[in-house]
Design a protein around this motif. Structure first.
Motif, PDB file in Angstrom:
ATOM      1  N   LEU A  14       0.815  -1.213   0.000  1.00 25.02           N
ATOM      2  CA  LEU A  14       0.000   0.000   0.000  1.00 25.02           C
ATOM      3  C   LEU A  14       0.852   1.268   0.000  1.00 25.02           C
ATOM      4  N   ARG A  15       2.077   1.180   0.495  1.00 23.00           N
ATOM      5  CA  ARG A  15       2.965   2.354   0.463  1.00 23.00           C
ATOM      6  C   ARG A  15       3.254   2.791  -0.973  1.00 23.00           C
ATOM      7  N   ASP A  16       3.143   1.868  -1.923  1.00 20.80           N
ATOM      8  CA  ASP A  16       3.364   2.186  -3.336  1.00 20.80           C
ATOM      9  C   ASP A  16       2.072   2.553  -4.060  1.00 20.80           C
ATOM     10  N   LEU A  17       0.980   2.699  -3.314  1.00 19.58           N
ATOM     11  CA  LEU A  17      -0.322   3.009  -3.917  1.00 19.58           C
ATOM     12  C   LEU A  17      -0.939   4.227  -3.226  1.00 19.58           C
ATOM     13  N   PRO A  18      -0.441   5.431  -3.539  1.00 15.18           N
ATOM     14  CA  PRO A  18      -0.998   6.638  -2.917  1.00 15.18           C
ATOM     15  C   PRO A  18      -2.506   6.720  -3.157  1.00 15.18           C
TER      16      PRO A  18
END
Length: 102
Positions: A14-18
């Motif tokens: 999720l850190r790569d999915l703003p």
């Protein structure tokens, strides 16, 4: 069959999915399109990707706001398919000038 992701894997991805967040056994995001026709194009673009992947999100559209929810219902949670579909949704939204909201 797709493997369920564990909590650490979900958080990392999720850190790569703003704009995307976890909601129980699903991930979701809302995108605000410039206008209603663009919101419909976003849904259509995502439908093409989802059909190609044979993995379909839940979609709720309210004028210019389109909310996507991804979960692998057959597995009872989140799998890599959901993360991949979320990336494709984010890319389609960016191409059409829709921004992550909520």
């Amino acid at each position: 069959m797709a493997r369920l992701l564990n909590d650490e894997e979900i958080g990392r991805q999720l850190r790569d999915l703003p704009g995307w967040g976890r909601d129980g056994n699903a991930i979701r995001a809302t995108y605000e399109a410039p206008d209603f026709p663009t919101a419909i194009r976003l849904v259509d673009d995502v439908a093409q990707d989802a059909e190609q992947m044979d993995h379909h999100p839940d979609i709720d559209i309210r004028w210019r706001a389109v909310r996507f929810t991804c979960a692998t219902h057959s597995e009872g949670g989140l799998t890599q398919l959901d993360v991949e579909l979320a990336h494709r949704i984010r890319e389609a939204a960016a191409r059409l000038g829709a921004t992550a909201g909520e």
